[in-house]
Design a protein around this motif. Structure first.
Motif, PDB file in Angstrom:
ATOM      1  N   VAL A   1      28.617 -30.131  48.058  1.00  0.00           N
ATOM      2  CA  VAL A   1      29.830 -29.644  47.394  1.00  0.00           C
ATOM      3  C   VAL A   1      31.012 -30.454  47.897  1.00  0.00           C
ATOM      4  CG1 VAL A   1      31.338 -27.672  46.962  1.00  0.00           C
ATOM      5  CG2 VAL A   1      28.870 -27.328  47.186  1.00  0.00           C
ATOM      6  N   SER A   2      31.727 -31.116  46.989  1.00  0.00           N
ATOM      7  CA  SER A   2      32.872 -31.935  47.373  1.00  0.00           C
ATOM      8  C   SER A   2      33.985 -31.066  47.937  1.00  0.00           C
ATOM      9  CB  SER A   2      33.403 -32.704  46.159  1.00  0.00           C
ATOM     10  OG  SER A   2      34.578 -33.429  46.499  1.00  0.00           O
ATOM     11  N   SER A   3      34.596 -31.545  49.010  1.00  0.00           N
ATOM     12  CA  SER A   3      35.706 -30.805  49.609  1.00  0.00           C
ATOM     13  C   SER A   3      36.936 -31.676  49.801  1.00  0.00           C
ATOM     14  CB  SER A   3      35.277 -30.217  50.960  1.00  0.00           C
ATOM     15  OG  SER A   3      34.871 -31.259  51.840  1.00  0.00           O
ATOM     16  N   THR A   4      36.911 -32.872  49.254  1.00  0.00           N
ATOM     17  CA  THR A   4      38.028 -33.802  49.454  1.00  0.00           C
ATOM     18  C   THR A   4      38.487 -34.386  48.121  1.00  0.00           C
ATOM     19  OG1 THR A   4      36.528 -35.670  49.793  1.00  0.00           O
ATOM     20  CG2 THR A   4      37.238 -34.454  51.750  1.00  0.00           C
ATOM     21  N   LEU A   5      39.760 -34.786  48.083  1.00  0.00           N
ATOM     22  CA  LEU A   5      40.322 -35.486  46.941  1.00  0.00           C
ATOM     23  C   LEU A   5      40.374 -36.982  47.235  1.00  0.00           C
ATOM     24  CD1 LEU A   5      43.409 -33.328  45.888  1.00  0.00           C
ATOM     25  CD2 LEU A   5      41.399 -33.812  44.508  1.00  0.00           C
TER      26      LEU A   5
ATOM     27  N   SER B   1      32.596 -24.599  33.611  1.00  0.00           N
ATOM     28  CA  SER B   1      31.276 -25.142  33.938  1.00  0.00           C
ATOM     29  C   SER B   1      31.264 -25.771  35.329  1.00  0.00           C
ATOM     30  CB  SER B   1      30.885 -26.207  32.910  1.00  0.00           C
ATOM     31  OG  SER B   1      31.818 -27.282  32.925  1.00  0.00           O
ATOM     32  N   THR B   2      30.089 -25.797  35.915  1.00  0.00           N
ATOM     33  CA  THR B   2      29.864 -26.575  37.128  1.00  0.00           C
ATOM     34  C   THR B   2      29.861 -28.062  36.753  1.00  0.00           C
ATOM     35  OG1 THR B   2      28.512 -24.829  38.078  1.00  0.00           O
ATOM     36  CG2 THR B   2      28.220 -27.038  38.987  1.00  0.00           C
ATOM     37  N   VAL B   3      30.541 -28.883  37.530  1.00  0.00           N
ATOM     38  CA  VAL B   3      30.534 -30.333  37.319  1.00  0.00           C
ATOM     39  C   VAL B   3      29.753 -30.983  38.447  1.00  0.00           C
ATOM     40  CG1 VAL B   3      31.913 -32.417  37.030  1.00  0.00           C
ATOM     41  CG2 VAL B   3      32.786 -30.242  36.171  1.00  0.00           C
ATOM     42  N   VAL B   4      28.671 -31.687  38.102  1.00  0.00           N
ATOM     43  CA  VAL B   4      27.848 -32.366  39.108  1.00  0.00           C
ATOM     44  C   VAL B   4      27.809 -33.862  38.802  1.00  0.00           C
ATOM     45  CG1 VAL B   4      25.680 -31.912  37.861  1.00  0.00           C
ATOM     46  CG2 VAL B   4      25.631 -32.395  40.317  1.00  0.00           C
TER      47      VAL B   4
ATOM     48  N   LEU C   1      31.373 -31.500  42.009  1.00  0.00           N
ATOM     49  CA  LEU C   1      32.807 -31.781  42.041  1.00  0.00           C
ATOM     50  C   LEU C   1      33.624 -30.523  41.764  1.00  0.00           C
ATOM     51  CD1 LEU C   1      32.772 -35.163  40.098  1.00  0.00           C
ATOM     52  CD2 LEU C   1      32.891 -34.826  42.572  1.00  0.00           C
ATOM     53  N   ARG C   2      33.036 -29.606  40.982  1.00  0.00           N
ATOM     54  CA  ARG C   2      33.689 -28.322  40.701  1.00  0.00           C
ATOM     55  C   ARG C   2      32.612 -27.254  40.591  1.00  0.00           C
ATOM     56  NH1 ARG C   2      36.651 -27.613  35.021  1.00  0.00           N
ATOM     57  NH2 ARG C   2      34.484 -27.445  34.320  1.00  0.00           N
ATOM     58  N   PRO C   3      32.624 -26.220  41.440  1.00  0.00           N
ATOM     59  CA  PRO C   3      31.675 -25.123  41.262  1.00  0.00           C
ATOM     60  C   PRO C   3      31.975 -24.381  39.962  1.00  0.00           C
ATOM     61  CG  PRO C   3      32.756 -25.030  43.415  1.00  0.00           C
ATOM     62  CD  PRO C   3      33.508 -26.030  42.595  1.00  0.00           C
TER      63      PRO C   3
ATOM     64  N   GLU D   1      46.518 -40.448  41.576  1.00  0.00           N
ATOM     65  CA  GLU D   1      46.975 -41.035  40.316  1.00  0.00           C
ATOM     66  C   GLU D   1      46.077 -42.163  39.828  1.00  0.00           C
ATOM     67  OE1 GLU D   1      51.109 -41.956  40.377  1.00  0.00           O
ATOM     68  OE2 GLU D   1      51.702 -39.902  40.858  1.00  0.00           O
ATOM     69  N   ALA D   2      45.136 -42.593  40.658  1.00  0.00           N
ATOM     70  CA  ALA D   2      44.144 -43.569  40.203  1.00  0.00           C
ATOM     71  C   ALA D   2      43.032 -42.899  39.402  1.00  0.00           C
ATOM     72  CB  ALA D   2      43.551 -44.306  41.400  1.00  0.00           C
ATOM     73  N   GLY D   3      43.068 -41.563  39.318  1.00  0.00           N
ATOM     74  CA  GLY D   3      42.100 -40.833  38.512  1.00  0.00           C
ATOM     75  C   GLY D   3      41.212 -39.935  39.341  1.00  0.00           C
ATOM     76  N   LEU D   4      41.174 -38.647  38.977  1.00  0.00           N
ATOM     77  CA  LEU D   4      40.247 -37.720  39.626  1.00  0.00           C
ATOM     78  C   LEU D   4      38.856 -37.884  39.024  1.00  0.00           C
ATOM     79  CD1 LEU D   4      42.297 -34.386  39.774  1.00  0.00           C
ATOM     80  CD2 LEU D   4      41.853 -35.982  41.630  1.00  0.00           C
ATOM     81  N   PRO D   5      37.808 -37.684  39.803  1.00  0.00           N
ATOM     82  CA  PRO D   5      36.455 -37.787  39.247  1.00  0.00           C
ATOM     83  C   PRO D   5      36.066 -36.612  38.365  1.00  0.00           C
ATOM     84  CG  PRO D   5      36.366 -37.236  41.573  1.00  0.00           C
ATOM     85  CD  PRO D   5      37.799 -37.527  41.261  1.00  0.00           C
ATOM     86  N   SER D   6      36.827 -35.503  38.445  1.00  0.00           N
ATOM     87  CA  SER D   6      36.498 -34.308  37.663  1.00  0.00           C
ATOM     88  C   SER D   6      37.755 -33.475  37.490  1.00  0.00           C
ATOM     89  CB  SER D   6      35.434 -33.475  38.378  1.00  0.00           C
ATOM     90  OG  SER D   6      35.313 -32.180  37.807  1.00  0.00           O
ATOM     91  N   PRO D   7      37.835 -32.704  36.385  1.00  0.00           N
ATOM     92  CA  PRO D   7      38.916 -31.720  36.300  1.00  0.00           C
ATOM     93  C   PRO D   7      38.707 -30.606  37.317  1.00  0.00           C
ATOM     94  CG  PRO D   7      37.373 -31.452  34.474  1.00  0.00           C
ATOM     95  CD  PRO D   7      36.977 -32.711  35.199  1.00  0.00           C
ATOM     96  N   GLY D   8      39.795 -29.849  37.571  1.00  0.00           N
ATOM     97  CA  GLY D   8      39.692 -28.690  38.449  1.00  0.00           C
ATOM     98  C   GLY D   8      39.630 -29.002  39.923  1.00  0.00           C
ATOM     99  N   MET D   9      40.041 -30.203  40.338  1.00  0.00           N
ATOM    100  CA  MET D   9      39.910 -30.580  41.745  1.00  0.00           C
ATOM    101  C   MET D   9      41.222 -30.536  42.523  1.00  0.00           C
ATOM    102  SD  MET D   9      37.116 -33.681  41.726  1.00  0.00           S
ATOM    103  CE  MET D   9      36.911 -33.582  43.519  1.00  0.00           C
ATOM    104  N   MET D  10      42.353 -30.294  41.846  1.00  0.00           N
ATOM    105  CA  MET D  10      43.610 -30.252  42.572  1.00  0.00           C
ATOM    106  C   MET D  10      43.664 -29.046  43.508  1.00  0.00           C
ATOM    107  SD  MET D  10      45.370 -32.854  41.944  1.00  0.00           S
ATOM    108  CE  MET D  10      46.926 -32.337  42.657  1.00  0.00           C
ATOM    109  N   PRO D  11      44.345 -29.169  44.644  1.00  0.00           N
ATOM    110  CA  PRO D  11      44.419 -28.048  45.584  1.00  0.00           C
ATOM    111  C   PRO D  11      45.058 -26.811  44.964  1.00  0.00           C
ATOM    112  CG  PRO D  11      45.210 -30.060  46.614  1.00  0.00           C
ATOM    113  CD  PRO D  11      45.015 -30.378  45.166  1.00  0.00           C
ATOM    114  N   ARG D  12      46.037 -27.012  44.066  1.00  0.00           N
ATOM    115  CA  ARG D  12      46.661 -25.881  43.376  1.00  0.00           C
ATOM    116  C   ARG D  12      46.306 -25.947  41.901  1.00  0.00           C
ATOM    117  NH1 ARG D  12      49.795 -21.792  43.988  1.00  0.00           N
ATOM    118  NH2 ARG D  12      51.068 -21.027  42.274  1.00  0.00           N
ATOM    119  N   HIS D  13      45.734 -24.878  41.394  1.00  0.00           N
ATOM    120  CA  HIS D  13      45.273 -24.860  39.999  1.00  0.00           C
ATOM    121  C   HIS D  13      44.994 -23.401  39.632  1.00  0.00           C
ATOM    122  CE1 HIS D  13      44.372 -27.464  36.717  1.00  0.00           C
ATOM    123  NE2 HIS D  13      43.123 -27.089  36.581  1.00  0.00           N
ATOM    124  N   TYR D  14      44.806 -23.120  38.348  1.00  0.00           N
ATOM    125  CA  TYR D  14      44.418 -21.779  37.880  1.00  0.00           C
ATOM    126  C   TYR D  14      45.426 -20.711  38.287  1.00  0.00           C
ATOM    127  CZ  TYR D  14      40.027 -24.455  38.148  1.00  0.00           C
ATOM    128  OH  TYR D  14      39.077 -25.433  38.063  1.00  0.00           O
TER     129      TYR D  14
END
Length: 353
Positions: A215-219, A183-186, A196-198, A224-237
């Motif tokens: 569209v967010s482009s930064t982390l 899903s798209t996360v807004v 936060l995630r297309p 480790e203080a917590g991401l605002p959304s899943p799927g935001m790490m530079p390496r994933h999938y």
């Protein structure tokens, strides 16, 4: 543990199977289930002990938050402190559907769900099996994708079993999912709203309701203080072999393939996510027939299937052309870019040639 598989009709699931799976959720267990996007790994979102089992099964870091799935808007009242003005219009258009909305959470939502942040991500999936499971369980269900952390997301029950068999209580198998990317996360706590995630709802569609969307482009500086959304790490999938990207046309794709061959790769070591009609296979490459270029809906549906299939063919590298950042092409581009991150050493220097 033994992982039970309930095979159900995706349009009219067996009430007995749903009741059994819902009982597992109520007792604090883990059940994988289909949504319209990918398969999710579900636990009672209000049971912190159960939620922590998701992180253990997936080997997922605690700083990566979960999405909470609901079956109706009444369930939202348990989770959200205040509903933003634009949410109602978004819900009327996109819910149920592949849209997740970030809002201020109530204290009842465990910190394990939200990575300790004051916000919670909520969505209503558009799948009869998912909605029935949530309704019969009687609780909101926290569910990331049902795969080991960082792997390509699962679009079939077989993908789930490959990653998580013996780690979870059960799977509701309703066949392949339809959208194929998450899903798209807004985030509606920001002005203007931030994607936060297309995903399955395009930026263009959101802007018809919300006006300007970024569209967010930064982390965050401290992940480790917590991401605002899943799927935001530079390496994933990412599959277990390197992914190399090419600009979205056949000549650039062939340039990348020839570069790999000049580096010593044999044709049968090179897997390709191949758009329809671009190559016929006589080159000896391992080709996954990805769909017609420009049919982003179909190509999104088959993306993770293709990455997993090529991985199973034991290729040494996977090559993929990048769609333009429009419509679902933006989500496909996001997933491929993360899958091709250079965190893994390979004979190919960089994620594109």
């Amino acid at each position: 543990m033994e992982t039970k598989v309930w095979r159900v009709d995706p349009k009219s699931p067996d009430p007995k199977a749903i009741t059994e799976a819902a009982e597992v959720i109520r007792k604090g267990g883990l059940v994988a289930f289909p949504t319209e996007t990918v398969y999710g790994l579900g636990a009672n979102a209000l049971d912190e002990t159960a939620v922590r089992k998701i992180f253990a099964a997936k080997e997922r870091p605690a700083w990566d938050p979960l999405i909470v799935h609901i079956c109706d808007l009444a369930m939202l009242e348990q989770l959200v402190e205040d509903v933003p003005e634009k949410f109602t219009e978004l819900a009327s258009r996109f819910m149920p559907g592949p849209l997740t909305v970030v809002m201020r959470k109530k204290a009842i939502v465990p910190d394990a769900v939200t990575a300790g942040l004051p916000t919670v991500a909520v969505r209503m999936p558009n799948h009869p099996v998912a909605l029935a499971l949530i309704e019969v369980a009687g609780v909101p269900i926290a569910a990331p994708s049902a795969n080991k952390f960082g792997r390509p997301s699962p679009t079939t029950a077989e993908h789930v079993l490959h990653d998580l068999a013996g780690r979870i209580d059960g799977i509701l198998d309703a066949g392949p999912t339809q959208v194929g990317v998450e899903s798209t996360v807004v985030d509606l706590t920001k002005t203007p709203p931030v994607i936060l995630r297309p995903g399955g709802v395009s930026k263009e569609s959101l802007e018809e309701v919300l006006g300007k969307v970024v569209v967010s482009s930064t982390l965050p500086s401290n992940v480790e203080a917590g991401l605002p959304s899943p799927g935001m790490m530079p390496r994933h999938y990412a599959p277990s072999v390197p992914v190399i990207l090419a600009d979205g046309n056949v000549s650039e794709l062939m340039r990348v393939i020839e570069r790999l061959r000049s580096q010593g790769y044999e044709p049968n070591q090179i897997g390709v996510l191949m758009p329809e009609g671009w190559l016929k296979g006589e080159e000896g490459l391992v080709l996954f027939r990805w769909g017609k270029w420009g049919d982003w809906d179909k190509m999104a549906q088959k993306l993770f299937e293709g990455l997993r299939w090529l991985e199973r063919q034991k290729v040494s590298v996977i090559v993929a052309p990048l769609p333009p950042p429009v419509g679902l092409g933006l989500a496909i581009r996001d997933r491929l870019t993360k899958a091709a991150s250079t965190n893994r050493a390979s004979s190919c220097q960089g994620n594109s040639l």
